[in-house]
Design an enzyme around this catalytic site. Structure first.
Site, PDB file in Angstrom:
ATOM      1  N   HIS A 350      49.888  -3.622  33.708  1.00 52.41           N
ATOM      2  CA  HIS A 350      48.380  -4.464  32.876  1.00 52.41           C
ATOM      3  C   HIS A 350      47.815  -5.675  33.638  1.00 52.41           C
ATOM      4  O   HIS A 350      46.850  -5.539  33.611  1.00 52.41           O
ATOM      5  CB  HIS A 350      49.351  -5.053  31.308  1.00 52.41           C
ATOM      6  CG  HIS A 350      48.500  -5.534  30.911  1.00 52.41           C
ATOM      7  ND1 HIS A 350      47.415  -5.242  29.712  1.00 52.41           N
ATOM      8  CD2 HIS A 350      47.233  -7.244  30.638  1.00 52.41           C
ATOM      9  CE1 HIS A 350      46.337  -5.575  29.118  1.00 52.41           C
ATOM     10  NE2 HIS A 350      46.769  -7.575  29.431  1.00 52.41           N
ATOM     11  N   GLU A 351      49.173  -6.253  33.832  1.00 51.26           N
ATOM     12  CA  GLU A 351      48.859  -7.654  34.615  1.00 51.26           C
ATOM     13  C   GLU A 351      48.278  -7.529  36.329  1.00 51.26           C
ATOM     14  O   GLU A 351      47.332  -7.837  36.380  1.00 51.26           O
ATOM     15  CB  GLU A 351      50.052  -8.128  35.142  1.00 51.26           C
ATOM     16  CG  GLU A 351      50.787  -8.477  34.091  1.00 51.26           C
ATOM     17  CD  GLU A 351      49.472  -9.258  33.123  1.00 51.26           C
ATOM     18  OE1 GLU A 351      48.433  -9.913  33.081  1.00 51.26           O
ATOM     19  OE2 GLU A 351      49.833  -9.506  31.893  1.00 51.26           O
ATOM     20  N   HIS A 354      44.794  -6.236  36.224  1.00 53.11           N
ATOM     21  CA  HIS A 354      43.692  -7.502  36.437  1.00 53.11           C
ATOM     22  C   HIS A 354      43.156  -7.639  37.900  1.00 53.11           C
ATOM     23  O   HIS A 354      41.818  -7.832  37.802  1.00 53.11           O
ATOM     24  CB  HIS A 354      44.152  -8.826  35.201  1.00 53.11           C
ATOM     25  CG  HIS A 354      44.314  -8.753  34.457  1.00 53.11           C
ATOM     26  ND1 HIS A 354      43.340  -8.435  33.362  1.00 53.11           N
ATOM     27  CD2 HIS A 354      45.249  -8.868  33.125  1.00 53.11           C
ATOM     28  CE1 HIS A 354      43.456  -8.238  32.046  1.00 53.11           C
ATOM     29  NE2 HIS A 354      44.476  -8.758  31.906  1.00 53.11           N
ATOM     30  N   GLU A 374      40.322  -6.113  29.317  1.00 53.50           N
ATOM     31  CA  GLU A 374      41.438  -6.626  28.769  1.00 53.50           C
ATOM     32  C   GLU A 374      41.581  -4.996  28.424  1.00 53.50           C
ATOM     33  O   GLU A 374      42.905  -4.404  28.714  1.00 53.50           O
ATOM     34  CB  GLU A 374      41.481  -7.324  27.712  1.00 53.50           C
ATOM     35  CG  GLU A 374      41.706  -8.353  27.246  1.00 53.50           C
ATOM     36  CD  GLU A 374      43.574  -8.531  28.067  1.00 53.50           C
ATOM     37  OE1 GLU A 374      44.447  -7.992  28.180  1.00 53.50           O
ATOM     38  OE2 GLU A 374      43.646  -9.379  29.154  1.00 53.50           O
ATOM     39  N   HIS A 438      41.355  -9.468  23.631  1.00 51.66           N
ATOM     40  CA  HIS A 438      42.472  -8.883  23.293  1.00 51.66           C
ATOM     41  C   HIS A 438      42.309  -8.237  22.203  1.00 51.66           C
ATOM     42  O   HIS A 438      42.718  -7.107  22.039  1.00 51.66           O
ATOM     43  CB  HIS A 438      44.116  -9.895  23.157  1.00 51.66           C
ATOM     44  CG  HIS A 438      43.766 -10.561  24.126  1.00 51.66           C
ATOM     45  ND1 HIS A 438      43.673 -12.023  24.618  1.00 51.66           N
ATOM     46  CD2 HIS A 438      44.742  -9.913  25.276  1.00 51.66           C
ATOM     47  CE1 HIS A 438      44.311 -11.856  25.684  1.00 51.66           C
ATOM     48  NE2 HIS A 438      45.046 -11.029  26.597  1.00 51.66           N
TER      49      HIS A 438
END
Length: 536
Positions: A350-351, A354, A374, A438
């Site tokens: 996920h990170e 980004h 997101e 989110h």
């Protein structure tokens, strides 16, 4: 936002002919693979292989050396491209990325300046056939970039940056300021605020630190790539761009100390051993890198073969994780009691994603584009979890299912029915851009689940799902692999910083057409699925 451009005058045709040279150079962008080597502890499969030729060619591959050459050539031709696009004399293009796909189409992503000032919301992507014909252009704004003066009437702080703000379709001279601080949960904060330099009106604001949560300490025995030193071993992955994992020792700034070990046997699987969080972060970063390489044909987060780095043990009882563009790094807290670090496979993915989004479409982290930002991290995070094929943390369409932040065993987000978390949206409506990113991400998460798996009840890897459409239609999934290929293709060559949900539908339809054909069942499925989440 799509602008089809066909040059008619001689100046434009000269510019288009020059673009042919760029297309020829960009044709050198071919698949590349990094060799794998040393590993540390046992377990896990080695996925360090190149993308399958068909996948790599279809999505476009950017080995770092060829990518750098292609971008350099694109920049050399940027003035010709600007003329071909009929941009104003005060506008210039700055090449950010070049991708060549299986059809020979060269997709070149540009930022734009006006009289030397950066144009926020001025990014665009040109799509050029192999013979140099400009097929189409996707722009973040359709507006003509022009302002009456670049001399501001209002003063700003010394640290403010003078820009042209065009993301809302009305270009104005503006000041961009950045306020640093700390969010309520301990996450660093860097709020960017755009203010009209003539009237003082606040035009836009967004948080630059992008956050996410996930599981930890559930991957069991895993394989790590480490580096031997004179003193022992360190968590440096020389096979994946030199990724390093650092221990912040409960600090909240700086890099911390590189994690080292005497015997190359790391952690014990519990939060009591400080190495455990580092093991999970290092492993998650490796699996994400492997997924980008194998499934997407991408050479690292930015496509340049260089790794980000990870920082673990951030703050005291910090229950979150975040990506920061300014350090090009992922940071993980230890959770309640500093015993349950948020460092699992899907969190790392996920990170890191980004960072991938920042390097491609750079979706603005506010409004509908922020929700898509997101969702992209959730979509590829879930995809990496399936790809890792780890028996201790099997792939699923649940986000944060094992950390129990809610205290009742429920996950943070559900991709099959996002509203089950009490806040996320299942379907699009006109107010979607006003809610937290989110939660507005729910519509895209739901789209991805339905596109991959279809509607109705089903059980996947032991998890029960039941997904419905807004119009009651029945959808048949096309499979997760095709679904993430379509999403990535759309992100990397068609979406821009201002893409909203309507734009995401157009971008994914273009991507499905490129990958599977204009009469394909996959394209029909994409269109039907967007309708199924009320994006029409």
């Amino acid at each position: 936002m799509n602008l089809h451009t066909t040059p008619h005058n001689s100046r434009a045709n000269r510019g288009t002919r020059r673009l042919a040279a760029l297309a020829a150079v960009a044709a050198m962008v071919v698949a590349g693979v990094q060799a794998g080597s040393a590993v540390a502890s046992p377990g896990g499969d080695d996925a360090r292989t190149a993308a399958a030729p068909s996948t790599a060619a279809a999505l476009g591959v950017n080995p770092s050396a060829q990518r750098a050459t292609a971008i350099k050539s694109a920049q050399a031709e940027a003035s010709s491209a600007a003329k071909a696009l009929k941009l104003g004399g005060q506008e210039k293009l700055i090449a950010r990325d070049v991708i060549k796909d299986a059809k020979g189409t060269v997709h070149t992503r540009y930022e734009r300046t006006y009289d030397g000032l950066p144009v926020l919301g001025g990014d665009l992507v040109t799509h050029t056939a192999a013979d140099g014909t400009l097929k189409s252009v996707d722009k973040a704004t359709k507006a003509k970039i022009a302002v009456a003066s670049t001399t501001p009437k209002l003063k700003a702080a010394a640290s403010a940056r003078k820009v042209i703000y065009a993301a809302d379709g009305n270009p104005v001279l503006a000041w961009e300021t950045v306020r640093k601080g700390v969010q309520k949960d301990g996450t660093p904060s860097r709020v960017h605020t755009i203010t009209d330099a003539t009237t003082g009106e606040k035009l836009h604001s967004y948080e630059a630190i992008e956050t996410g949560t996930g599981t930890s300490q559930y991957s069991g025995e895993v394989e790590l790539t480490t580096t031997k030193t004179d003193a022992g071993f360190e968590l440096t992955d020389g096979e994946r761009g030199g990724h390093k994992t650092y221990d912040l020792n409960q600090g909240s700034s700086g890099t911390g100390e590189l994690v080292t070990d005497d015997d190359d046997a790391w952690g014990d699987g519990t939060g009591a051993d400080r190495q455990t969080a580092a093991v999970d972060a290092h492993y998650g970063a490796a699996k994400t890198w492997d997924f980008y390489k194998t499934a997407l044909g991408r050479d690292g987060i930015a496509g340049d073969g260089k790794a980000a780095y990870s920082r673990v043990h951030y703050g005291e009882n910090y229950v979150n994780a975040f990506w920061d563009d300014s350090c090009f790094c992922m940071t993980y807290g230890d959770g309640e009691g500093n015993q349950n670090a948020l460092t699992s496979i899907d969190v790392a993915a996920h990170e890191m994603t980004h960072g991938l989004t920042s390097a491609t479409a750079n979706l603005d982290y506010a409004g509908e584009s922020g929700g898509l930002n997101e969702a992209t991290s959730d979509i590829l995070g879930a995809s990496v979890e399936f790809f890792a094929d780890n028996t201790s943390d099997a792939g699923d369409y649940l986000i944060g299912e094992k950390i129990d932040i809610n205290g009742d065993g429920t996950p943070l987000r559900y991709m099959d029915k996002p509203s089950k978390d009490g806040s996320s949206a299942d379907f699009w409506d006109e107010n979607l851009g006003d809610i937290d990113v989110h939660y507005s991400s729910g519509v895209a998460n739901h789209f991805f689940y339905l596109l991959a798996e279809g509607s109705g009840k089903k059980t996947i890897n032991g998890v029960d799902y039941d997904s419905a459409t807004s119009d009651g239609s029945t959808l048949t999934g096309i499979g997760r692999e095709k679904a993430y290929q379509i999403w990535y293709k759309a992100l990397s060559v068609y979406m821009t910083s201002t893409t909203d949900y309507a734009g995401a539908r157009v971008a994914t339809e273009k991507a499905a057409t490129d990958l599977f054909g204009a009469d394909s069942e996959e394209l029909k499925a994409v269109s039907a699925t967007w309708t199924g989440v009320n994006v029409k």
